[in-house]
Design an enzyme around this catalytic site. Structure first.
Site, PDB file in Angstrom:
ATOM      1  N   ASP A 126       0.464  -7.612  -3.918  1.00 50.42           N
ATOM      2  CA  ASP A 126       0.990  -7.502  -5.681  1.00 50.42           C
ATOM      3  C   ASP A 126      -0.704  -6.800  -5.037  1.00 50.42           C
ATOM      4  OD1 ASP A 126       1.052  -6.626  -7.829  1.00 50.42           O
ATOM      5  OD2 ASP A 126       3.021  -7.932  -8.068  1.00 50.42           O
ATOM      6  N   ASP A 183       5.729  -0.824 -13.460  1.00 49.18           N
ATOM      7  CA  ASP A 183       6.731  -1.235 -13.068  1.00 49.18           C
ATOM      8  C   ASP A 183       7.484  -0.656 -14.113  1.00 49.18           C
ATOM      9  OD1 ASP A 183       4.922  -3.240 -11.924  1.00 49.18           O
ATOM     10  OD2 ASP A 183       6.051  -4.794 -13.229  1.00 49.18           O
TER      11      ASP A 183
END
Ligand code: GLA
Length: 377
Positions: A126, A183
């Site tokens: 990430d 997201d």
């Protein structure tokens, strides 16, 4: 390691977030096999954020949370492998993961070694808590090198959300896939937003480094971490979502709870004809064929066996008519002396053979995948 097809599998985040455990992962592994997901190609089982303790051990190694994973990660990886699946985990290029657990910044080589010892096959990395003075490309390159030298084949799944024009530098880092958007959420607005972003970057997708449009929300039905009970996708919208991900060649990572899937959800996720488009060996990028107001669009992708696939995505609020002229963009004009035999992939029915043009209507938020075979007049 070079991947020729977009990875497929399951990831814990969309539904479970922090609520993960050894037992959950084993149950998911069992169901991936017994319910036919593995057979369809879903072979990666990935644990996302929240699996570790908040501190490293004395040697600086990441340690799994013993309450969630009482037998340790190696034992869990062994179990997942015993089912014929591959095992994935999660970390971050920054000082912390997005949920605040230790990140891999300046621990890249130690972490790659630990993951290799545990038997990990895939690392989602990430982009949270990246020191501001650091360059993202540099950090992915460092982990790319650490993984390439850790003694085990580990896929690097970059998750920098399209930030800092990820698509322009990510192929240099050793990542085999890269998240190109923020997201996903279980509602049509989110699907549309991710889709719209692709219009500017789909050209950067390709074998070896796939454009990851984020984990699927198909079948969440308002339940789970990235879902909302008051506003979630309809079955038709899930079908559109899956059709887009398939045509664009995105990795297909299931994010809903496969232990409680309806038959209707399974019929989407396990549709082999749609998956075959996603996994086509030639892996060509689609191109925009026509676009109407409100993002009511048609894309075409050329398949390895000579077929074409039309993806008609009506992201607008109106029913739209789509006249598909075979001369436009595809270049099949009269002098070619060919027609197209059309097959509706979702309805599994032949639509007939057409010369020059095919006209169809598509409802709002709905889609069609039409596979076309060239035949002589
Ligand atoms: C970011 C990622 C998500 C998920 C979470 C975990 O938001 O984009 O896919 O991994 O972090 O905290």
């Amino acid at each position: 390691m070079y991947l020729t097809r977009p990875p497929m599998g399951f990831n814990t985040w969309n539904t479970f977030a922090d609520n993960i455990s050894d037992q959950l992962v084993r149950e998911i592994a069992d169901r991936m096999v017994s319910d036919g997901y593995l057979e369809c190609g879903y072979n990666y089982l990935v644990i996302d954020d929240c699996w570790s303790l908040h501190t490293r051990d004395e040697q600086g190694r990441l340690q799994s949370d013993p309450e969630k994973f009482p037998y340790g990660i190696k034992a869990l990886a062994d179990y997942v492998h015993s089912k014929g699946l591959k095992f994935g985990m999660y970390s971050c290029v920054g000082n912390y993961t997005c949920a605040g657990f230790p990140g891999s910044y300046e621990y890249e080589f130690i972490d790659a070694k630990t993951l290799a010892e545990w038997g990990v096959d895939y690392l989602k990395l990430d982009y949270c808590y990246k020191p501001q003075t650091e360059d993202g490309a540099r950090l992915y390159r460092r982990m790319g090198l650490a993984l390439a030298n850790c003694g085990r084949d580990i896929v690097l799944s970059a998750c920098s959300w399209g930030a800092d024009e990820t698509h322009k530098w990510i192929k240099s880092t050793g990542a085999q896939l890269f998240r190109s958007t923020g997201d996903i959420f279980d509602n049509f607005g989110s699907i549309r937003e991710i889709y719209n972003i692709q219009k500017n970057i789909y050209q950067y997708n390709g074998q070896g480094c796939f454009n990851d449009m984020d984990m699927l929300v198909v079948g969440m039905n308002g339940e789970g971490h990235v879902a909302n009970r008051d506003n979630f996708c309809t079955l038709e919208e899930y079908r559109t979502h899956f059709s887009i991900w398939a045509l664009f060649g995105s990795p297909l990572m299931i994010g809903s709870d496969i232990r409680s899937q309806t038959d209707a959800t399974k019929a989407i996720l396990q549709n082999k004809a749609v998956i075959a488009i996603n996994q086509d060996p030639a892996y060509r990028q689609p191109y925009l064929f026509m676009s109407k107001p409100g993002n009511a669009d048609v894309w075409v992708r050329h398949m390895d066996n000579g077929d074409l696939v039309f993806g008609i995505f009506n992201m607008s609020e109106n029913t739209e008519m789509f006249p598909l002229s075979f001369t436009d963009h595809i270049g099949l004009n009269r002098t070619c002396g060919v027609s197209l035999k059309l097959f509706d992939v979702w309805d599994m029915k032949s639509l007939g053979t057409f010369k020059d043009i095919y006209v169809t209507h598509v409802e709002p938020h709905s889609s069609k995948l039409i596979r076309a075979r060239i035949c002589e007049d």
